[in-house]
Design a protein around this motif. Structure first.
Motif, PDB file in Angstrom:
ATOM      1  N   LEU A  37       0.842  -1.195   0.000  1.00 61.34           N
ATOM      2  CA  LEU A  37       0.000   0.000   0.000  1.00 61.34           C
ATOM      3  C   LEU A  37       0.872   1.238   0.000  1.00 61.34           C
ATOM      4  CD1 LEU A  37      -2.650  -1.109   2.657  1.00 61.34           C
ATOM      5  CD2 LEU A  37      -2.777  -1.324   0.177  1.00 61.34           C
ATOM      6  N   PRO A  38       0.362   2.344  -0.486  1.00 58.01           N
ATOM      7  CA  PRO A  38       1.163   3.575  -0.534  1.00 58.01           C
ATOM      8  C   PRO A  38       1.664   3.968   0.847  1.00 58.01           C
ATOM      9  CG  PRO A  38      -0.840   3.805  -1.836  1.00 58.01           C
ATOM     10  CD  PRO A  38      -0.970   2.523  -1.087  1.00 58.01           C
ATOM     11  N   TYR A  39       2.960   4.211   0.928  1.00 54.13           N
ATOM     12  CA  TYR A  39       3.618   4.715   2.146  1.00 54.13           C
ATOM     13  C   TYR A  39       3.476   3.747   3.325  1.00 54.13           C
ATOM     14  CZ  TYR A  39       3.005   8.899  -0.680  1.00 54.13           C
ATOM     15  OH  TYR A  39       2.985   9.795  -1.713  1.00 54.13           O
ATOM     16  N   ALA A  40       3.255   2.467   3.036  1.00 49.96           N
ATOM     17  CA  ALA A  40       3.098   1.482   4.110  1.00 49.96           C
ATOM     18  C   ALA A  40       3.857   0.218   3.727  1.00 49.96           C
ATOM     19  CB  ALA A  40       1.623   1.167   4.368  1.00 49.96           C
ATOM     20  N   ARG A  41       4.131  -0.600   4.726  1.00 52.85           N
ATOM     21  CA  ARG A  41       4.787  -1.878   4.486  1.00 52.85           C
ATOM     22  C   ARG A  41       4.278  -2.891   5.516  1.00 52.85           C
ATOM     23  NH1 ARG A  41       9.283  -2.513   8.040  1.00 52.85           N
ATOM     24  NH2 ARG A  41       9.694  -0.637   9.270  1.00 52.85           N
ATOM     25  N   VAL A  42       4.270  -4.157   5.095  1.00 48.76           N
ATOM     26  CA  VAL A  42       3.862  -5.230   6.008  1.00 48.76           C
ATOM     27  C   VAL A  42       5.054  -5.581   6.895  1.00 48.76           C
ATOM     28  CG1 VAL A  42       3.031  -7.591   6.203  1.00 48.76           C
ATOM     29  CG2 VAL A  42       2.196  -6.134   4.358  1.00 48.76           C
ATOM     30  N   VAL A  43       4.873  -5.507   8.191  1.00 51.25           N
ATOM     31  CA  VAL A  43       5.956  -5.799   9.128  1.00 51.25           C
ATOM     32  C   VAL A  43       5.802  -7.175   9.769  1.00 51.25           C
ATOM     33  CG1 VAL A  43       6.409  -3.386   9.629  1.00 51.25           C
ATOM     34  CG2 VAL A  43       4.711  -4.612  10.990  1.00 51.25           C
ATOM     35  N   LYS A  44       4.597  -7.773   9.662  1.00 55.09           N
ATOM     36  CA  LYS A  44       4.412  -9.041  10.354  1.00 55.09           C
ATOM     37  C   LYS A  44       3.148  -9.727   9.840  1.00 55.09           C
ATOM     38  CE  LYS A  44       3.911 -10.944  15.029  1.00 55.09           C
ATOM     39  NZ  LYS A  44       3.758 -10.603  16.461  1.00 55.09           N
ATOM     40  N   TYR A  45       3.239 -11.062   9.701  1.00 52.49           N
ATOM     41  CA  TYR A  45       2.066 -11.890   9.470  1.00 52.49           C
ATOM     42  C   TYR A  45       1.788 -12.659  10.757  1.00 52.49           C
ATOM     43  CZ  TYR A  45       2.643 -10.991   4.475  1.00 52.49           C
ATOM     44  OH  TYR A  45       2.762 -10.396   3.249  1.00 52.49           O
ATOM     45  N   SER A  46       0.564 -12.601  11.221  1.00 52.78           N
ATOM     46  CA  SER A  46       0.231 -13.222  12.495  1.00 52.78           C
ATOM     47  C   SER A  46      -0.995 -14.121  12.338  1.00 52.78           C
ATOM     48  CB  SER A  46      -0.047 -12.149  13.553  1.00 52.78           C
ATOM     49  OG  SER A  46      -0.444 -12.726  14.776  1.00 52.78           O
ATOM     50  N   LYS A  47      -0.946 -15.294  12.957  1.00 52.13           N
ATOM     51  CA  LYS A  47      -2.076 -16.220  12.922  1.00 52.13           C
ATOM     52  C   LYS A  47      -2.829 -16.126  14.240  1.00 52.13           C
ATOM     53  CE  LYS A  47      -1.766 -20.743  13.264  1.00 52.13           C
ATOM     54  NZ  LYS A  47      -1.505 -22.177  12.970  1.00 52.13           N
ATOM     55  N   ASN A  48      -4.127 -15.863  14.165  1.00 55.33           N
ATOM     56  CA  ASN A  48      -4.971 -15.737  15.345  1.00 55.33           C
ATOM     57  C   ASN A  48      -6.096 -16.762  15.297  1.00 55.33           C
ATOM     58  OD1 ASN A  48      -3.505 -13.656  16.428  1.00 55.33           O
ATOM     59  ND2 ASN A  48      -4.710 -12.063  15.439  1.00 55.33           N
ATOM     60  N   LYS A  49      -6.806 -16.866  16.411  1.00 56.75           N
ATOM     61  CA  LYS A  49      -7.942 -17.780  16.496  1.00 56.75           C
ATOM     62  C   LYS A  49      -9.128 -17.053  17.094  1.00 56.75           C
ATOM     63  CE  LYS A  49      -9.401 -22.257  18.372  1.00 56.75           C
ATOM     64  NZ  LYS A  49      -9.020 -23.431  19.181  1.00 56.75           N
ATOM     65  N   ASN A  50     -10.273 -17.214  16.477  1.00 58.05           N
ATOM     66  CA  ASN A  50     -11.507 -16.617  16.958  1.00 58.05           C
ATOM     67  C   ASN A  50     -11.903 -17.288  18.274  1.00 58.05           C
ATOM     68  OD1 ASN A  50     -13.829 -15.193  17.197  1.00 58.05           O
ATOM     69  ND2 ASN A  50     -14.878 -16.147  15.461  1.00 58.05           N
ATOM     70  N   THR A  51     -12.138 -16.487  19.302  1.00 57.28           N
ATOM     71  CA  THR A  51     -12.428 -17.048  20.632  1.00 57.28           C
ATOM     72  C   THR A  51     -13.868 -17.523  20.768  1.00 57.28           C
ATOM     73  OG1 THR A  51     -12.883 -14.822  21.457  1.00 57.28           O
ATOM     74  CG2 THR A  51     -10.640 -15.681  21.733  1.00 57.28           C
ATOM     75  N   VAL A  52     -14.730 -17.125  19.835  1.00 56.66           N
ATOM     76  CA  VAL A  52     -16.129 -17.560  19.880  1.00 56.66           C
ATOM     77  C   VAL A  52     -16.419 -18.368  18.614  1.00 56.66           C
ATOM     78  CG1 VAL A  52     -16.840 -15.608  21.283  1.00 56.66           C
ATOM     79  CG2 VAL A  52     -16.913 -15.418  18.793  1.00 56.66           C
ATOM     80  N   ASP A  53     -17.584 -19.000  18.576  1.00 58.93           N
ATOM     81  CA  ASP A  53     -17.957 -19.804  17.399  1.00 58.93           C
ATOM     82  C   ASP A  53     -17.922 -18.940  16.142  1.00 58.93           C
ATOM     83  OD1 ASP A  53     -18.252 -22.118  18.852  1.00 58.93           O
ATOM     84  OD2 ASP A  53     -20.384 -21.739  19.277  1.00 58.93           O
ATOM     85  N   PRO A  54     -17.402 -19.463  15.022  1.00 53.57           N
ATOM     86  CA  PRO A  54     -17.003 -20.866  14.805  1.00 53.57           C
ATOM     87  C   PRO A  54     -15.582 -21.181  15.253  1.00 53.57           C
ATOM     88  CG  PRO A  54     -16.777 -19.634  12.772  1.00 53.57           C
ATOM     89  CD  PRO A  54     -17.332 -18.673  13.776  1.00 53.57           C
ATOM     90  N   LYS A  55     -14.946 -20.313  16.017  1.00 55.70           N
ATOM     91  CA  LYS A  55     -13.596 -20.522  16.540  1.00 55.70           C
ATOM     92  C   LYS A  55     -12.600 -20.855  15.418  1.00 55.70           C
ATOM     93  CE  LYS A  55     -15.095 -21.933  21.130  1.00 55.70           C
ATOM     94  NZ  LYS A  55     -15.012 -22.954  22.206  1.00 55.70           N
TER      95      LYS A  55
END
Length: 439
Positions: free
Chosen positions: A188-206
């Motif tokens: 994206l303009p004037y931005a950079r990706v610094v990290k990819y992170s894997k998360n988990k939804n705490t509620v259904d469908p989790k």
């Protein structure tokens, strides 16, 4: 002859390892070794650059750098030479020179990383893109005549209400695209990706999902700090597009220059009999949210008290934006003093000592010493005479002085009169004879 390499990189996302495999020609080709020497050419599997290490045959000394690396298609130096030493001093100089030319893989990797970050920032300033986009009227559209990159319509949402966390998944990790098994988030303009992170939804469908976290390049900040991520969904990156704007643009408080003014300096005295004070840390005056963007120097905490003993303390207040680009700080000094002087007990005013001087001119004289106490403790006691010191008949002035850690002083001063027993008996007999004559 063309040499090839295989580079294997690992990106760890919450205990998940994703492997990238790519191959291609090396940037630099091996060079012939020096006369009376040899060269070892290597290409590390977990590093993108080739390395040459030179060494000389027995009886020869290397002149030049021992190790050369390939950076952007060019070797870091010329091929060294191997010569016979003419003297011990010359040999030592060559050894030192060779050692100074050696530098570690860690340093080279750091320099290479810095170079790649600088190149990325240059490309971001030109608003380049990282993934292929279908050439449609929507994707080729340019904004304000600056050629700003536009995400496809299905990848942009106007608000968080249009989707939920349940829409996200891990499909970007295993989607084959352009020979890779990982779909990178768009640049994206004037931005950079610094990290990819894997998360988990705490509620259904989790569900588990992948998110790309963006940072703005130097001199820019997020227009809305709430939108700094894109999320993976059905093999695409979706979400409200993070927008970086120049800091000079007066749009939100996050574009303002950091301002901070510390609380005034404090001078606090201990109460009588107390050993310490409970000092409450005050908040500074700043145009940023202190609880979110502020920090204190080591050992100090926001909205809390700290036990302080007499001494001088310096508190550093700091505010900074999310990208550590704009930083402001100031200091407050806190001086805690102890004005209470030590107390003294058993301090005599006059002592009379009678000794027998018929056999010697001096005798040891002792006395009970005074006792000193203080709220923070007595650190030093000095005296002009020690008990048990040899003394002859006469008057002696004894001085005791006690000092605490704050240099408060207390003294005990008394007189010791040492008398000869024989002299006293003569004086008493003379006095009796005088009284008898009178009566």
């Amino acid at each position: 002859m063309e040499f090839t390499r295989t580079v294997i990189e690992f990106i760890v996302l919450a205990n998940t390892a994703i492997t990238f495999v790519s191959s291609g020609p090396l940037d630099c080709e091996p060079r012939p070794g020096p006369d009376s020497g040899q060269v070892i050419f290597t290409a590390s599997k977990n590093w993108r650059r080739a390395v040459e290490v030179y060494q000389c045959d027995a009886g020869y000394v290397l002149t030049g750098q021992t190790k050369h690396t390939c950076l952007e298609g060019v070797w870091s130096g010329h091929v060294p030479s191997c010569t016979r030493p003419t003297s011990s001093g010359h040999n030592n100089n060559n050894i030192i020179s060779s050692a100074q030319g050696w530098f570690s893989f860690r340093r080279i990797l750091k320099l290479d990383t810095k170079r790649r970050i600088q190149n990325n920032e240059k490309r971001l300033e030109k608003k380049s893109v990282d993934i292929e986009i279908p050439e449609t009227a929507e994707t080729l559209q340019q904004t304000s005549g600056h050629g700003t990159f536009q995400l496809p319509r299905h990848m942009i949402r106007d608000s968080t209400k249009e989707y939920s966390v349940g829409d996200y998944d891990l499909s970007c990790l295993f989607r084959k695209r352009h020979g890779k098994i990982f779909l990178k988030a768009p640049k994206l303009p004037y931005a950079r990706v610094v990290k990819y992170s894997k998360n988990k939804n705490t509620v259904d469908p989790k569900n588990k999902y992948l998110e790309a976290i963006y940072h703005c390049i130097k001199g820019h900040v997020f227009e809305n700090p709430s939108y700094t991520k894109l999320y993976c969904s059905n093999g695409n990156w979706v979400g409200v597009k993070p927008l970086c704007v120049p800091k000079t643009t007066p749009m939100t408080m996050y574009q303002m220059e950091c301002y901070i003014k510390c609380p005034p300096d404090k001078n606090v005295s201990l109460a009588e009999g107390e050993k310490f004070i409970n000092f409450e840390v005050e908040q500074p005056n700043t145009n940023y949210d202190w609880n979110r963007f502020g920090s204190l120097s080591s050992g100090w905490y926001k909205n809390s008290s700290r036990i302080l003993i007499p001494g001088l303390y310096i508190i550093t207040y700091t505010v900074r934006d999310d990208e550590d680009v704009d930083i402001a700080s100031c200091r407050t000094t806190v001086r805690v003093t102890d004005d209470e002087v030590p107390s003294v007990k058993n301090c005599p005013t006059y002592l009379e000592v009678i000794e027998d001087f018929s056999k010697k001119n001096t005798v040891p004289v002792s006395w009970p010493e005074p006792r000193f106490s203080d709220n923070i403790g007595v650190t030093q006691v000095a005296k002009t005479m020690e008990p048990g010191q040899l003394m002859g008949p006469g008057l002696y002035n004894v001085l005791y002085m006690a000092m605490d850690a704050s240099k408060n002083e207390a003294t005990c001063n008394f007189t010791i009169e040492v008398k000869d027993r024989a002299v006293i008996e003569i004086e008493n007999s003379t006095l009796k004879e005088t009284l008898n004559k009178v009566t």
